[in-house]
Design an enzyme around this catalytic site. Structure first.
Site, PDB file in Angstrom:
ATOM      1  N   LYS A 159      19.103 -14.514  66.671  1.00  0.00           N
ATOM      2  CA  LYS A 159      18.917 -13.150  66.584  1.00  0.00           C
ATOM      3  C   LYS A 159      17.587 -12.720  66.668  1.00  0.00           C
ATOM      4  O   LYS A 159      16.689 -12.556  65.761  1.00  0.00           O
ATOM      5  CB  LYS A 159      19.491 -12.485  65.284  1.00  0.00           C
ATOM      6  CG  LYS A 159      19.506 -10.906  65.354  1.00  0.00           C
ATOM      7  CD  LYS A 159      20.057 -10.368  64.058  1.00  0.00           C
ATOM      8  CE  LYS A 159      19.819  -9.079  63.832  1.00  0.00           C
ATOM      9  NZ  LYS A 159      20.436  -8.225  64.810  1.00  0.00           N
TER      10      LYS A 159
HETATM   11  N1  PMP Z   1      25.479  -8.202  68.398  1.00  0.00           N
HETATM   12  C1  PMP Z   1      24.303  -7.716  68.409  1.00  0.00           C
HETATM   13  C2  PMP Z   1      23.371  -7.827  69.664  1.00  0.00           C
HETATM   14  C3  PMP Z   1      23.746  -7.306  66.990  1.00  0.00           C
HETATM   15  O1  PMP Z   1      22.224  -6.732  67.350  1.00  0.00           O
HETATM   16  C4  PMP Z   1      24.380  -7.168  65.685  1.00  0.00           C
HETATM   17  C5  PMP Z   1      23.624  -6.658  64.608  1.00  0.00           C
HETATM   18  N2  PMP Z   1      23.003  -7.740  64.036  1.00  0.00           N
HETATM   19  C6  PMP Z   1      25.646  -7.477  65.847  1.00  0.00           C
HETATM   20  C7  PMP Z   1      26.154  -8.294  67.256  1.00  0.00           C
HETATM   21  C8  PMP Z   1      26.574  -7.614  64.632  1.00  0.00           C
HETATM   22  O2  PMP Z   1      26.130  -8.790  64.016  1.00  0.00           O
HETATM   23  P1  PMP Z   1      26.544  -8.365  62.178  1.00  0.00           P
HETATM   24  O3  PMP Z   1      27.744  -8.116  62.088  1.00  0.00           O
HETATM   25  O4  PMP Z   1      25.820  -9.740  61.686  1.00  0.00           O
HETATM   26  O5  PMP Z   1      25.309  -7.533  61.945  1.00  0.00           O
END
Ligand code: PMP
Length: 317
Positions: A159
């Protein structure tokens, strides 16, 4: 300015004032996007504030950093404790938490190794990302003309801040065309994810989401959805999703920390199902909000109480 600032920010082990959490314009991260971060939610529960899947978020932060050879000095446990300390210092009942690991000020070239690694953590009050109404009635989205980054370009299992340049293109294009959000395809034309959330499709009573190889972030809400489906006896599978399946799906929804569980009611102006939140989406939302809100038994220990030792444990462990 819509960001609601709080008092304190955690920086390399110390709490500092919000207004003092500044970095230099020549810091490596500014030119080269060299940061990895997390988005975590702390929910108000009857037992006091509790953070949802804190450990998993801090594990992903470590993994995101590791991919970019950014090995910082704090253990997963220490970063979890730091988040709790920060929430307590800011007296928050519910908030969004943003840990970020970045390459700071030290050298100007692409080589990052002479720039120190800085760890910051901020939190603030952040309500419904796409609005309250979106959670009930769903959102109108498009398929983006921008793809997610191809494998072996920007790794999507990290991320990383730089990935969000692509996300911004997706989101800005969607908004320019009157949509709330865009769903991006991967380099081969298969459904990938939204600009900041994973995508789920319900087809003939089964729930599908793209596998990690379709360039998606390993979302923690995505994982939560799959676990909840299993608990509830709803068939769920990671499966490649061709674009056209979006148009013939019975239901589509987004899952992410910011958007939580948000139904999609149309894609490219084509109604999804009957154009309203579908029954499986509603069932999964109800279960999700009961879990994060601490009103449902927390069998997996997904909620970490912020005031441990002060309040009763959240749910029945
Ligand atoms: N995809 C992207 C590109 C994101 O930025 C996020 C948010 N973190 C998610 C998916 C969802 O991830 P999470 O459920 O861990 O927040």
């Amino acid at each position: 300015m819509t960001l609601k600032k709080t008092d304190k920010i955690w920086h390399n082990g110390k709490l500092i004032n919000w207004d003092e959490a500044n970095i230099h314009v020549v810091a490596h991260v500014v030119s080269y996007g060299s940061a990895v971060f997390e988005g975590i939610r702390c929910y108000k529960t009857p037992q006091g504030p509790a953070v949802f899947r804190l450990r998993e978020h801090m594990e992903r932060l470590r993994n995101s950093a590791h991919i970019y050879r950014m090995d910082y000095a704090y253990s997963i446990e220490e970063t979890c404790q730091a988040a709790l300390e920060l929430i307590r210092a800011n007296h928050m009942d519910a908030c969004y938490i943003r840990p970020i690991v970045l390459r700071g000020y030290g050298d100007a070239g692409v080589n990052p190794y002479n720039c120190p690694i800085e760890v910051y953590m901020a939190c603030w009050d952040w309500g419904r990302y796409l609005g309250e109404e979106a959670i009930r009635n769903g959102v109108d989205v498009c398929v983006s003309s921008w793809n997610r980054s191809a494998p072996n370009t920007l790794p999507q299992m990290s991320k990383a801040a730089a990935n969000y340049m692509n996300s911004q293109l997706i989101r800005m294009e969607a908004m320019a065309n009157g949509y709330v959000e865009g769903i991006a395809l991967d380099v081969n034309g298969y459904v990938s994810e939204g600009s900041g959330e994973n995508v789920f499709v319900v087809h003939h009573g089964k729930v599908f989401t793209p596998p990690l190889a379709n360039c998606v972030l390993p979302g923690i809400t995505r994982d939560t959805m799959m676990e909840i489906c299993n608990d509830m006896g709803i068939a769920v599978a990671e499966q490649m999703i061709p674009r056209e399946m979006l148009y013939i799906a019975d239901e589509v929804f987004f899952a992410g920390t910011a958007v939580e569980i948000t139904p999609v009611r149309s894609i490219d102006r084509v109604k999804v199902g009957n154009g309203a939140r579908g029954p499986i989406t509603k069932q999964l939302q109800d279960e999700f909000y009961a879990l994060v809100g601490g009103v449902k038994e927390d069998r997996r220990g997904w909620l970490t109480p912020v005031h441990a030792g002060v309040t009763a444990p959240v749910g029945v462990r």
